[in-house]
Design a protein around this motif. Structure first.
Motif, PDB file in Angstrom:
ATOM      1  N   ARG A 434      21.349 -15.097   6.327  1.00 41.96           N
ATOM      2  CA  ARG A 434      22.802 -14.969   6.298  1.00 41.96           C
ATOM      3  C   ARG A 434      23.229 -14.053   5.152  1.00 41.96           C
ATOM      4  N   ASP A 435      24.374 -13.473   5.310  1.00 40.68           N
ATOM      5  CA  ASP A 435      24.963 -12.660   4.250  1.00 40.68           C
ATOM      6  C   ASP A 435      25.026 -13.503   2.970  1.00 40.68           C
ATOM      7  N   PRO A 436      24.542 -12.967   1.831  1.00 44.50           N
ATOM      8  CA  PRO A 436      24.503 -13.768   0.602  1.00 44.50           C
ATOM      9  C   PRO A 436      25.871 -14.177   0.083  1.00 44.50           C
ATOM     10  N   TYR A 437      26.928 -13.519   0.538  1.00 41.78           N
ATOM     11  CA  TYR A 437      28.284 -13.882   0.108  1.00 41.78           C
ATOM     12  C   TYR A 437      28.870 -14.976   0.996  1.00 41.78           C
ATOM     13  N   THR A 438      28.208 -15.222   2.129  1.00 48.21           N
ATOM     14  CA  THR A 438      28.529 -16.361   2.980  1.00 48.21           C
ATOM     15  C   THR A 438      27.709 -17.577   2.554  1.00 48.21           C
ATOM     16  N   TYR A 439      26.521 -17.287   2.019  1.00 52.24           N
ATOM     17  CA  TYR A 439      25.571 -18.324   1.604  1.00 52.24           C
ATOM     18  C   TYR A 439      25.073 -17.989   0.193  1.00 52.24           C
ATOM     19  N   PRO A 440      25.934 -18.192  -0.825  1.00 49.34           N
ATOM     20  CA  PRO A 440      25.589 -17.781  -2.190  1.00 49.34           C
ATOM     21  C   PRO A 440      24.823 -18.840  -2.976  1.00 49.34           C
ATOM     22  N   VAL A 441      23.899 -19.518  -2.306  1.00 48.74           N
ATOM     23  CA  VAL A 441      23.129 -20.588  -2.948  1.00 48.74           C
ATOM     24  C   VAL A 441      22.284 -20.029  -4.096  1.00 48.74           C
ATOM     25  N   PHE A 442      21.836 -18.788  -3.959  1.00 49.03           N
ATOM     26  CA  PHE A 442      21.059 -18.143  -5.020  1.00 49.03           C
ATOM     27  C   PHE A 442      21.902 -17.097  -5.759  1.00 49.03           C
ATOM     28  N   GLN A 443      23.203 -17.301  -5.793  1.00 44.85           N
ATOM     29  CA  GLN A 443      24.169 -16.292  -6.257  1.00 44.85           C
ATOM     30  C   GLN A 443      24.049 -15.064  -5.359  1.00 44.85           C
ATOM     31  N   ALA A 444      24.642 -13.981  -5.764  1.00 43.77           N
ATOM     32  CA  ALA A 444      24.606 -12.748  -4.971  1.00 43.77           C
ATOM     33  C   ALA A 444      25.032 -11.614  -5.888  1.00 43.77           C
ATOM     34  N   GLY A 445      24.869 -10.382  -5.415  1.00 43.47           N
ATOM     35  CA  GLY A 445      25.256  -9.245  -6.218  1.00 43.47           C
ATOM     36  C   GLY A 445      24.267  -8.990  -7.349  1.00 43.47           C
ATOM     37  N   PRO A 446      24.687  -8.321  -8.407  1.00 45.94           N
ATOM     38  CA  PRO A 446      23.782  -7.956  -9.510  1.00 45.94           C
ATOM     39  C   PRO A 446      23.089  -9.138 -10.181  1.00 45.94           C
ATOM     40  N   ARG A 447      23.730 -10.345 -10.129  1.00 41.18           N
ATOM     41  CA  ARG A 447      23.137 -11.499 -10.811  1.00 41.18           C
ATOM     42  C   ARG A 447      22.407 -12.423  -9.841  1.00 41.18           C
ATOM     43  N   ILE A 448      22.008 -11.924  -8.674  1.00 40.46           N
ATOM     44  CA  ILE A 448      21.292 -12.762  -7.724  1.00 40.46           C
ATOM     45  C   ILE A 448      20.020 -13.299  -8.371  1.00 40.46           C
ATOM     46  N   CYS A 449      19.639 -14.500  -8.002  1.00 40.88           N
ATOM     47  CA  CYS A 449      18.542 -15.219  -8.658  1.00 40.88           C
ATOM     48  C   CYS A 449      17.226 -14.450  -8.596  1.00 40.88           C
ATOM     49  N   LEU A 450      16.628 -14.202  -9.756  1.00 40.09           N
ATOM     50  CA  LEU A 450      15.340 -13.520  -9.820  1.00 40.09           C
ATOM     51  C   LEU A 450      14.205 -14.403  -9.299  1.00 40.09           C
ATOM     52  N   GLY A 451      14.373 -15.712  -9.402  1.00 40.51           N
ATOM     53  CA  GLY A 451      13.303 -16.628  -9.026  1.00 40.51           C
ATOM     54  C   GLY A 451      13.385 -17.143  -7.602  1.00 40.51           C
ATOM     55  N   LYS A 452      14.176 -16.497  -6.756  1.00 38.48           N
ATOM     56  CA  LYS A 452      14.360 -16.971  -5.384  1.00 38.48           C
ATOM     57  C   LYS A 452      13.036 -17.081  -4.635  1.00 38.48           C
ATOM     58  N   GLU A 453      12.236 -16.029  -4.640  1.00 41.11           N
ATOM     59  CA  GLU A 453      10.970 -16.062  -3.915  1.00 41.11           C
ATOM     60  C   GLU A 453      10.015 -17.078  -4.532  1.00 41.11           C
ATOM     61  N   MET A 454      10.031 -17.193  -5.847  1.00 41.04           N
ATOM     62  CA  MET A 454       9.202 -18.187  -6.518  1.00 41.04           C
ATOM     63  C   MET A 454       9.592 -19.599  -6.092  1.00 41.04           C
ATOM     64  N   ALA A 455      10.899 -19.829  -5.964  1.00 40.50           N
ATOM     65  CA  ALA A 455      11.391 -21.142  -5.564  1.00 40.50           C
ATOM     66  C   ALA A 455      10.944 -21.491  -4.142  1.00 40.50           C
ATOM     67  N   PHE A 456      11.079 -20.538  -3.226  1.00 44.16           N
ATOM     68  CA  PHE A 456      10.652 -20.798  -1.845  1.00 44.16           C
ATOM     69  C   PHE A 456       9.142 -21.013  -1.761  1.00 44.16           C
ATOM     70  N   LEU A 457       8.379 -20.261  -2.526  1.00 44.58           N
ATOM     71  CA  LEU A 457       6.932 -20.463  -2.546  1.00 44.58           C
ATOM     72  C   LEU A 457       6.601 -21.886  -2.960  1.00 44.58           C
ATOM     73  N   GLN A 458       7.213 -22.342  -4.044  1.00 46.21           N
ATOM     74  CA  GLN A 458       6.951 -23.689  -4.548  1.00 46.21           C
ATOM     75  C   GLN A 458       7.373 -24.747  -3.534  1.00 46.21           C
ATOM     76  N   MET A 459       8.569 -24.607  -2.984  1.00 49.17           N
ATOM     77  CA  MET A 459       9.079 -25.624  -2.059  1.00 49.17           C
ATOM     78  C   MET A 459       8.272 -25.676  -0.767  1.00 49.17           C
ATOM     79  N   LYS A 460       7.929 -24.532  -0.217  1.00 47.11           N
ATOM     80  CA  LYS A 460       7.199 -24.511   1.051  1.00 47.11           C
ATOM     81  C   LYS A 460       5.773 -25.032   0.888  1.00 47.11           C
ATOM     82  N   ARG A 461       5.144 -24.716  -0.251  1.00 46.58           N
ATOM     83  CA  ARG A 461       3.807 -25.252  -0.502  1.00 46.58           C
ATOM     84  C   ARG A 461       3.857 -26.763  -0.623  1.00 46.58           C
ATOM     85  N   LEU A 462       4.887 -27.273  -1.315  1.00 40.75           N
ATOM     86  CA  LEU A 462       4.994 -28.725  -1.479  1.00 40.75           C
ATOM     87  C   LEU A 462       5.278 -29.401  -0.143  1.00 40.75           C
TER      88      LEU A 462
END
Length: 507
Positions: A434-462
């Motif tokens: 989804r458009d990140p401004y519709t779903y700003p769970v990881f923020q959006a724009g210049p300050r979008i979360c740097l750890g987004k992929e790291m978070a999904f890796l951790q959660m999906k492995r668990l």
């Protein structure tokens, strides 16, 4: 400054009798009106402070109801002495604030002042050139393959050496454990190893209390409590006199920062002796890249721990609750786990699109960070026509946005991972973001979360590791519905008691 704060506070409390008189004078006409309008009542001088106070414990749900009741999903809340705070769940407004007019809506002095004692000049508590510099340095480190591999190793070690054996013992003993607490410990061990190269060992079988983890919890909770105080002068006065919650906060922060600085000094000493560090944790990377200032390293690493500690555990807590409530979703997840079980770790996680969709859907309904606030540094007008005066707090609300019929349709209240998926001609699922401004769970724009992929890796492995082996069953009474608590990050009120059952062969 203190005299001004004290004077404002005295004036406020001296005017309270008059304010209550005004309130009582208007109450009859309000009671005679039986409409279901949820918009706050507004009074001279104090604005809607009575409604704010009355809804302190359910603030995010209250704001959500207000935004659902507003045609543009935006509302201006009037506070004491003419202060205003704008809340929005309008994607166009979110894009405006987080991207199009990014420089007009920084964190701002209020947020920075609230968290400075704890976060200092860390990346989540600075604006302007300081933020640009820290973002550039951090972005470089986050985008390396070696860090991704390190994260995989850390997560898998914590999963297989600690979490899985613990759940196996719980299953065999048919005992109850607080899954929320366990997931927080799992996340804290992981992020400390990734950020510091330090293992706090919170997830040992005895579930030990550790000074650093306890102090970090207190510092996070008490700092966020400052935001919930109706009058900011109250916590400022408590801090000035070093009493109550501010005294506790000062002690907690001192313990956190002393421990963090000790780790930094040990790393710097190791670097001086070896000329290069063998570790690949974030602190080692920053020191190796020449950023040796002790306060800088401490601030930025504490910020990363804050970002990675409660966010993933909050998302996973609600995920396991929702999966239990929807056995058809659990069935699809188990099917996917079985299909991908022979793949290498990274490819397995990358290809688990149904689990990815389920996590996104869980965070739509229960985002780890339910609201985020910026400060307008100039007069502006939002795309929906809302007038913004310089100095106004502007808050976008991911929790409310996940509950907007205009965004998600009439079935917004349903937990449906399929809303994130589509099938190809062969019937294989593919993820549709989804458009990140519709779903700003990881923020959006210049300050979008740097750890987004790291978070999904951790959660999906668990998720894959746990559900492959166990069925998680809430140990609650029939009809129980958990309560969403919104602090700096989200929690489930009272924890999440569960029983764990060995699943056996997925066949």
């Amino acid at each position: 400054m203190f005299i001004q704060i004290l004077a404002s506070t005295i004036i406020f409390f001296l005017t309270l009798p008059l304010l209550f008189f005004i309130l009582n004078r208007s109450s009859k006409s309000q009671k005679s009106s039986s409409n279901s309008n949820v918009l706050p009542k507004r009074y001279p001088v104090i604005g809607s402070v009575f409604d704010v106070i009355a809804n302190l414990s359910n603030r995010v749900q209250w704001i959500t109801q207000i935004l659902q009741d507003c045609p543009s999903a935006t509302y201006t809340l009037h506070l004491v002495f003419g202060y205003r705070q704008i809340f929005t769940a309008n994607p166009d407004n979110v894009r405006h604030v987080l991207k199009t007019h990014f420089n007009s809506y920084p964190k701002g002095y209020y947020f920075i002042n609230v968290f400075f004692d704890f976060l200092g000049n860390g990346i989540f508590n600075v604006d302007g050139e300081s933020w640009k510099f820290e973002r550039q340095v951090s972005s470089h480190e986050f985008n390396t393959k070696s860090l991704r591999k390190f994260v995989e190793t850390v997560v898998d070690t914590e999963l297989h050496d600690r979490l899985i054996p613990m759940l196996s013992d719980v299953a065999s003993g048919k005992t109850v454990l607080d899954l929320q607490d366990v997931l927080q410990r799992f996340a804290f061990d992981n992020i400390c190893k990734i950020a510091f190269g330090h293992d706090p060992a919170c997830l040992l079988p005895s579930l030990p209390q550790t000074e650093f983890a306890d102090a970090f919890e207190d510092a996070t909770h008490l700092s966020s409590e400052r935001f919930r105080t109706p009058l900011f002068v109250i916590w400022r006065m408590k801090r000035f006199f070093n009493v109550g919650s501010e005294k506790k906060l000062k002690i907690a922060i001192s313990r956190v920062r002393d421990f963090a600085k000790k780790i930094v000094r040990e790393k710097k000493k190791e670097l001086a002796e070896k000329s290069s560090l063998e570790s690949v944790d974030l602190l080692s990377r920053f020191l190796n890249s020449g950023h040796l200032d002790e306060d800088f390293a401490t601030d930025i690493v504490i910020s990363f721990i804050l970002a990675g500690r409660d966010t993933t555990s909050a998302a996973l807590t609600w995920f396991f609750w929702l999966v239990y409530k929807h056995p058809e979703v659990e069935k699809e997840i188990l099917k996917e786990i079985k299909e991908k079980s022979d793949m290498p770790v990274y490819e397995e996680v990358k290809d688990m699109v149904y689990i990815h969709a389920s996590l996104c859907e869980a965070m739509r309904l229960y985002p780890p960070v339910p609201t985020d606030t910026k400060l307008a540094v100039e007069d502006d007008v939002l795309p929906d026509g809302t007038v913004v005066k310089k100095g106004t707090l502007v808050t976008y609300a991911p929790y409310a946005m996940g509950r907007m019929e205009k965004i998600w349709g009439s079935d917004w209240a349903e937990f449906k991972p399929e809303r994130w998926l589509q099938r190809d001609e062969a019937g294989k699922w593919s993820f549709v973001g989804r458009d990140p401004y519709t779903y700003p769970v990881f923020q959006a724009g210049p300050r979008i979360c740097l750890g987004k992929e790291m978070a999904f890796l951790q959660m999906k492995r668990l998720v894959a590791g746990v559900l492959r082996r166990f069925k998680v069953v809430p140990a609650v009474e029939e009809g129980f519905e958990p309560v969403f608590l919104a602090y700096l990050t989200a929690k489930m009120e009272g924890g999440f008691p569960v029983k764990v059952e060995e699943r056996g062969d997925l066949d």
